[in-house]
Design an enzyme around this catalytic site. Structure first.
Site, mmCIF file in Angstrom:
data_model
loop_
_atom_site.group_PDB
_atom_site.id
_atom_site.type_symbol
_atom_site.label_atom_id
_atom_site.label_comp_id
_atom_site.label_asym_id
_atom_site.label_seq_id
_atom_site.Cartn_x
_atom_site.Cartn_y
_atom_site.Cartn_z
ATOM 1 N N ARG A 160 7.140 -4.051 -11.469
ATOM 2 C CA ARG A 160 7.366 -3.770 -12.911
ATOM 3 C C ARG A 160 7.642 -4.848 -13.813
ATOM 4 O O ARG A 160 8.415 -4.918 -14.713
ATOM 5 C CB ARG A 160 8.863 -2.854 -12.836
ATOM 6 C CG ARG A 160 8.553 -1.486 -12.042
ATOM 7 C CD ARG A 160 7.653 -0.550 -12.440
ATOM 8 N NE ARG A 160 7.566 0.556 -11.454
ATOM 9 C CZ ARG A 160 6.499 0.658 -10.558
ATOM 10 N NH1 ARG A 160 5.706 -0.467 -10.288
ATOM 11 N NH2 ARG A 160 6.688 1.527 -9.606
ATOM 12 N N TYR A 190 2.747 7.874 0.161
ATOM 13 C CA TYR A 190 3.935 8.204 -0.215
ATOM 14 C C TYR A 190 4.281 9.710 -0.587
ATOM 15 O O TYR A 190 3.449 10.461 -1.096
ATOM 16 C CB TYR A 190 4.020 7.537 -1.897
ATOM 17 C CG TYR A 190 4.642 6.226 -1.773
ATOM 18 C CD1 TYR A 190 6.141 5.874 -2.324
ATOM 19 C CD2 TYR A 190 3.900 5.120 -1.256
ATOM 20 C CE1 TYR A 190 6.430 4.522 -2.271
ATOM 21 C CE2 TYR A 190 4.508 3.823 -0.886
ATOM 22 C CZ TYR A 190 5.541 3.686 -1.586
ATOM 23 O OH TYR A 190 6.002 2.453 -1.414
ATOM 24 N N SER A 228 12.295 6.671 -15.127
ATOM 25 C CA SER A 228 13.031 6.061 -14.053
ATOM 26 C C SER A 228 13.954 5.135 -14.915
ATOM 27 O O SER A 228 13.095 4.328 -15.437
ATOM 28 C CB SER A 228 12.313 5.370 -12.941
ATOM 29 O OG SER A 228 11.695 6.565 -12.248
ATOM 30 N N GLU A 324 15.135 -0.500 -15.110
ATOM 31 C CA GLU A 324 13.764 -0.644 -15.291
ATOM 32 C C GLU A 324 13.224 -0.513 -16.806
ATOM 33 O O GLU A 324 12.348 -1.110 -17.134
ATOM 34 C CB GLU A 324 12.828 0.292 -14.478
ATOM 35 C CG GLU A 324 11.450 0.517 -14.688
ATOM 36 C CD GLU A 324 10.787 1.333 -13.891
ATOM 37 O OE1 GLU A 324 9.808 2.113 -14.175
ATOM 38 O OE2 GLU A 324 11.281 1.610 -12.455
#
Length: 344
Positions: A160, A190, A228, A324
């Site tokens: 990120r 995932y 997020s 984030e």
């Protein structure tokens, strides 16, 4: 060109009612040179759709909103090269590539924001990151008025992270060139994607990713949020193993050598924070990783809620969460602690 004070509410998915001293929407490249020639000594902020921004205060400077459009495709023997303008919507690009039988981006479906924002954050989901496909980034340097082309290596992609969040934050991203290999392989490591099996098609992966995200993540048009809010923390592997002894259900993923990645949403959930509210801001009841605006939330509400979440998780697990979401103060990027200090 006359620029006047403007509301930032349409340009941040948290739906916070902050303002900017000056704002203009960039739809043609020629506008940039004109603006640059008439530039003033003031802070600059470049915005796409504002899907990863938290305005902590009114912005005392110029906001440029990137709405450049266009996609050019060049085909080689083993790949498609897509030069995509920075103002294109990311999810619409993913849909378009699948319609054109150019798979690869399906794991990144429904990530909000523009193509121009994608390398800044090195967006990622379900085991895939933008860095795996980025061939080149083209940007306009607000300091020099020149256009620059960045190789993937020069972008300094991290988790990120990229050069555009640091020393190159004054660059407006004109286009991103993506390389999609024709030798496609599904990425299924995932969560719910593993259930699809190795015979899964790109379309099936796309549909599963969309269904999973829609089931867990609130629509910003209905409930203001920036996706997020915290990064999944990386810790030394020994700490991860010790935590899993105490919490056997803790999701742990391999990271670089000697380190492991933990699921921030799981940590927040187990800290009992789902549904917690501070003023008009709250921890989402379905996905604890998301902070939401229940209506009328202020920046102070969101900041104090974020600080509470960070404190509770650190007390319980000894892991300090890092936001984030990018936080913007009155003259540029800030951080949670700095923004909180300005409240006192």
């Amino acid at each position: 060109m006359q620029l006047t004070p403007a509301s930032l509410a349409p340009y941040n998915t948290f739906a916070l009612t902050q303002t900017a001293d000056r704002l203009t929407v960039i739809e043609q490249r020629e506008q940039l040179l004109e603006l640059w020639q008439a530039r003033q000594d003031e802070p600059l902020l470049i915005v796409g759709e504002g899907s990863n921004l938290l305005f902590t205060a009114p912005f005392h400077g110029l906001v440029l909103v990137n709405r450049l459009k266009g996609i050019v495709v060049n085909e080689t023997g083993d790949a498609w090269l897509l030069k995509v303008a920075g103002g294109e919507n990311w999810h619409q690009l993913v849909c378009w590539t699948l319609e054109q039988k150019m798979p690869g981006l399906e794991n990144l479906a429904l990530i909000p924001g523009t193509v121009g924002a994608s390398p800044i954050q090195n967006i990622g989901a379900y085991g895939v990151e933008l860095a795996q496909f980025c061939e080149q980034v083209e940007s306009f340097d607000w300091h020099s008025g020149e256009t620059r082309h960045w190789s993937a290596a020069e972008c300094a992609f991290g988790y990120r992270d990229s050069v555009f969040k640091h020393e190159a934050r004054h660059h407006l991203i004109l286009s991103v060139t993506l390389r999609l290999p024709k030798a496609w392989h599904p990425v299924l490591g995932y969560g719910p994607l593993a259930e699809l099996g190795e015979a899964a098609t790109a379309q099936q992966i796309f549909e599963r990713v969309c269904a999973t995200r829609q089931a867990k993540l609130p629509d910003p048009a209905v409930l203001g949020n920036a996706g997020s809010f915290f990064k999944n923390p990386k810790v030394v592997t020994a700490q991860a193993e010790a935590l899993r002894l105490a919490w056997p259900a803790l999701p742990v993923f391999a990271a670089e050598a000697g380190r492991s990645k933990l699921a921030a949403g799981w940590l927040i959930d187990k800290a009992g924070l789902k549904g917690t509210r501070v003023g008009g801001a709250g921890v989402h009841t379905e996905q604890a990783l998301v902070l939401v605006n229940h209506g009328g939330a202020t920046a102070e509400d969101v900041l104090r809620l974020a600080a509470l979440v960070r404190e509770r998780v650190e007390q319980l697990f000894g892991v300090r969460l890092e936001p984030e979401v990018r936080m913007m103060g009155p003259d540029g990027e800030t951080c949670l602690d700095e923004a909180l200090a300005c409240l006192n």
